[in-house]
Design a protein around this motif. Structure first.
Motif, PDB file in Angstrom:
ATOM      1  N   GLY A 174       0.791  -1.225   0.000  1.00 61.49           N
ATOM      2  CA  GLY A 174       0.000   0.000   0.000  1.00 61.49           C
ATOM      3  C   GLY A 174       0.815   1.263   0.000  1.00 61.49           C
ATOM      4  O   GLY A 174       0.259   2.370  -0.064  1.00 61.49           O
ATOM      5  N   ALA A 175       2.152   1.135   0.078  1.00 65.77           N
ATOM      6  CA  ALA A 175       3.018   2.317   0.083  1.00 65.77           C
ATOM      7  C   ALA A 175       3.313   2.757  -1.356  1.00 65.77           C
ATOM      8  O   ALA A 175       3.023   2.036  -2.317  1.00 65.77           O
ATOM      9  CB  ALA A 175       4.316   2.013   0.819  1.00 65.77           C
ATOM     10  N   ILE A 176       3.894   3.932  -1.506  1.00 62.29           N
ATOM     11  CA  ILE A 176       4.295   4.415  -2.815  1.00 62.29           C
ATOM     12  C   ILE A 176       5.441   3.562  -3.360  1.00 62.29           C
ATOM     13  O   ILE A 176       6.047   2.769  -2.633  1.00 62.29           O
ATOM     14  CB  ILE A 176       4.733   5.892  -2.762  1.00 62.29           C
ATOM     15  N   GLN A 177       5.738   3.731  -4.630  1.00 59.17           N
ATOM     16  CA  GLN A 177       6.846   3.029  -5.266  1.00 59.17           C
ATOM     17  C   GLN A 177       8.038   3.978  -5.389  1.00 59.17           C
ATOM     18  O   GLN A 177       7.868   5.152  -5.702  1.00 59.17           O
ATOM     19  CB  GLN A 177       6.443   2.541  -6.661  1.00 59.17           C
ATOM     20  N   SER A 178       9.227   3.475  -5.100  1.00 63.19           N
ATOM     21  CA  SER A 178      10.416   4.314  -5.276  1.00 63.19           C
ATOM     22  C   SER A 178      10.654   4.531  -6.764  1.00 63.19           C
ATOM     23  O   SER A 178      10.255   3.723  -7.607  1.00 63.19           O
ATOM     24  CB  SER A 178      11.633   3.658  -4.630  1.00 63.19           C
ATOM     25  N   THR A 179      11.332   5.630  -7.102  1.00 64.56           N
ATOM     26  CA  THR A 179      11.509   6.019  -8.503  1.00 64.56           C
ATOM     27  C   THR A 179      12.974   6.077  -8.909  1.00 64.56           C
ATOM     28  O   THR A 179      13.317   6.731  -9.884  1.00 64.56           O
ATOM     29  CB  THR A 179      10.873   7.399  -8.740  1.00 64.56           C
ATOM     30  N   GLY A 180      13.841   5.429  -8.174  1.00 64.91           N
ATOM     31  CA  GLY A 180      15.262   5.463  -8.495  1.00 64.91           C
ATOM     32  C   GLY A 180      16.044   4.526  -7.613  1.00 64.91           C
ATOM     33  O   GLY A 180      15.523   3.506  -7.149  1.00 64.91           O
TER      34      GLY A 180
END
Length: 473
Positions: A52-58
């Motif tokens: 349910g958390a955001i996804q990392s982008t790097g």
């Protein structure tokens, strides 16, 4: 003219945008060929990616657990359902805090268990009031965590606010039972035992933040500025202001038994590196002498609160002291220190053990997790509260300039720090030695334990062991 354009903020932002696109493309390629992630390091650091958390982008992850602490990466106002930024500013700031909250809660920590948060904004005057409003929504009327808020030139994707946090979530809550018991009786102690600190004589917070927090063996001091605690206003001259910022941090650390030498890390934020870094170095040399110095990061930022010049935050190591089971939680000061947290007064002793740590036994039981006993010309000094509690006595101490009252059965004794005169059952008596202060702890000489409480004390110099047999045993 050309050089001015090249150094202008719009030009630098345009160049940064091109670079960001290149990095983004490279990151996609890296993700396509990335090896499966290991979520536990060789030393046990757990990488967090809760459902349910955001996804990392790097090349970063959301958070980690290391021992009893949870570290959350800089969170922005990304909607975890769409992985895109929330449109309105206040909603985006709220979402940033909620994203941090979700990760902390996945490891058993609440917002009240935050030991340190840092808020990065791109416009202090526009977004700081919104941050305060959101924190009040989430934390209620407090207490609030230690906080540093700074204005920076740019955040990822030209965002407006980013917040990072450290949380305390003991793995083995049984070993922290005394702290957790205190939490139920003290509104300044979180569910996991984080204690918010407000030592008497310190500056006053000016928003939804508090001065410091104790979590286990660590003291986290919020970003301190050069505010005079007597007037709660900024010191006028620059060098004096920077010195006061360090002194404010020092005062809070000392209220929990830590010294500047116990700093495990400090971060200095300045608005002009070339102007203020030399002054920071000068002040640190004044306070730390010839060293050793703590690990330090110094950063130039666009703006600090009230257009200030320097802000310093610190983490200190001060082993937690056990709270006596003989006294109700929340009514007694912690360990040998007064509950008010005032600066040391009276006669001080800076003696250290001559050779090796001194072991202290009371009625055959070794005392652990206490301030170290020391030896000087008066004999062996032991931590008053720890030893007398072990002898079945109750200790009451409400402030550094207040008497220390000890009750054991029908005996009541009142000690004054630095004085050989002791009031025993209403009769003033003159003793061989006096209670002293060592590293903000009340230390009682072994001779006083015999004179006042009738205990048998035996010192084994070869084994560096002090054996105390209480009179009632």
């Amino acid at each position: 003219m050309i050089r001015q354009k090249l150094n202008s903020r719009p030009f630098r932002r345009a160049i940064a945008a091109v670079a960001a696109l290149q990095i983004f493309g490279a990151s996609l390629a890296m993700q396509a060929f990335a090896a499966p992630q290991t979520t536990l390091s060789p030393n046990g650091v757990k990488t967090l990616a809760p459902e349910g958390a955001i996804q990392s982008t790097g090349t970063w992850n959301l958070g980690t657990r290391a021992g009893d602490y949870v570290y959350v990466a800089g969170m922005r106002g990304i909607d975890p359902k769409t992985n895109t930024l929330v449109a309105d500013e206040k909603g985006r700031i709220r979402q940033a805090f909620l994203n941090m909250k979700l990760i902390a809660e996945s490891e058993g920590a609440s917002l009240q268990d935050a030991t340190r948060i840092v808020v990065y904004v791109t416009d202090m005057y526009r977004y700081r009031p919104m941050v305060n409003e959101i924190q009040q929504e989430l934390w209620g009327d407090g207490p609030y965590p230690p906080r540093t808020i700074i204005e920076v030139d740019r955040l990822n994707q030209d965002d407006i606010v980013e917040v990072e946090g450290t949380f305390y979530a003991p793995v083995n809550k049984t070993s922290h039972a005394s702290s957790l018991e205190n939490a139920a009786a003290d509104s300044k102690i979180s569910p996991n035992g984080v204690e918010i600190l407000h030592p008497a004589g310190a500056i006053q917070s000016t928003g939804t933040w508090d001065l410091a927090a104790r979590a286990g063996d660590n003291i986290y001091v919020a970003g301190m500025r050069g505010i005079d605690p007597k007037t709660n206003t900024l010191v006028a001259d620059e060098e004096g202001r920077i010195r006061q910022a360090f002194l404010n941090m020092k005062f809070i650390a000392e209220s929990e038994g830590a010294t500047l030498r116990d700093a495990s890390r400090i971060i200095v934020y300045t608005t002009d590196m070339y102007r203020y870094r030399p002054i920071v170095n000068k002040i640190q040399q004044e306070l730390w002498g010839d060293g050793p110095y703590p690990p330090r990061t110094i950063i130039e930022v666009d703006r600090l609160n009230q257009d200030d010049i320097v802000e310093v935050e610190g983490t200190f190591y001060a082993p937690d002291k056990p709270v006596s089971n003989e006294q109700p939680a929340g009514e007694q000061p912690s360990s040998e220190q007064p509950s008010s947290g005032q600066a040391s007064g009276g006669q001080a002793s800076n003696e250290q053990p001559a050779s090796g740590k001194i072991a202290v036994y009371v009625d055959g039981n070794k005392l652990n997790n206490m301030q170290a006993a020391v030896q000087n010309s008066t004999g062996v000094l032991v931590p008053l509260r720890s030893v007398l509690n072990a002898m079945g006595a109750t200790v009451t101490w409400s402030g550094m300039n207040q008497p220390i009252t000890v009750t054991q059965g029908e005996l009541t004794a009142k000690f004054t720090v630095g004085s050989k005169s002791v009031l025993v059952n209403g009769q003033m008596q003159t003793m061989q030695a006096a209670v002293q202060i060592t590293n903000n702890y009340a230390m009682i000489p072994d001779s006083l334990i015999t004179e006042v409480f009738g205990a048998e004390v035996k010192w084994d110099g070869a084994a560096r062991t002090l054996n105390i047999t209480s009179k009632h045993n």
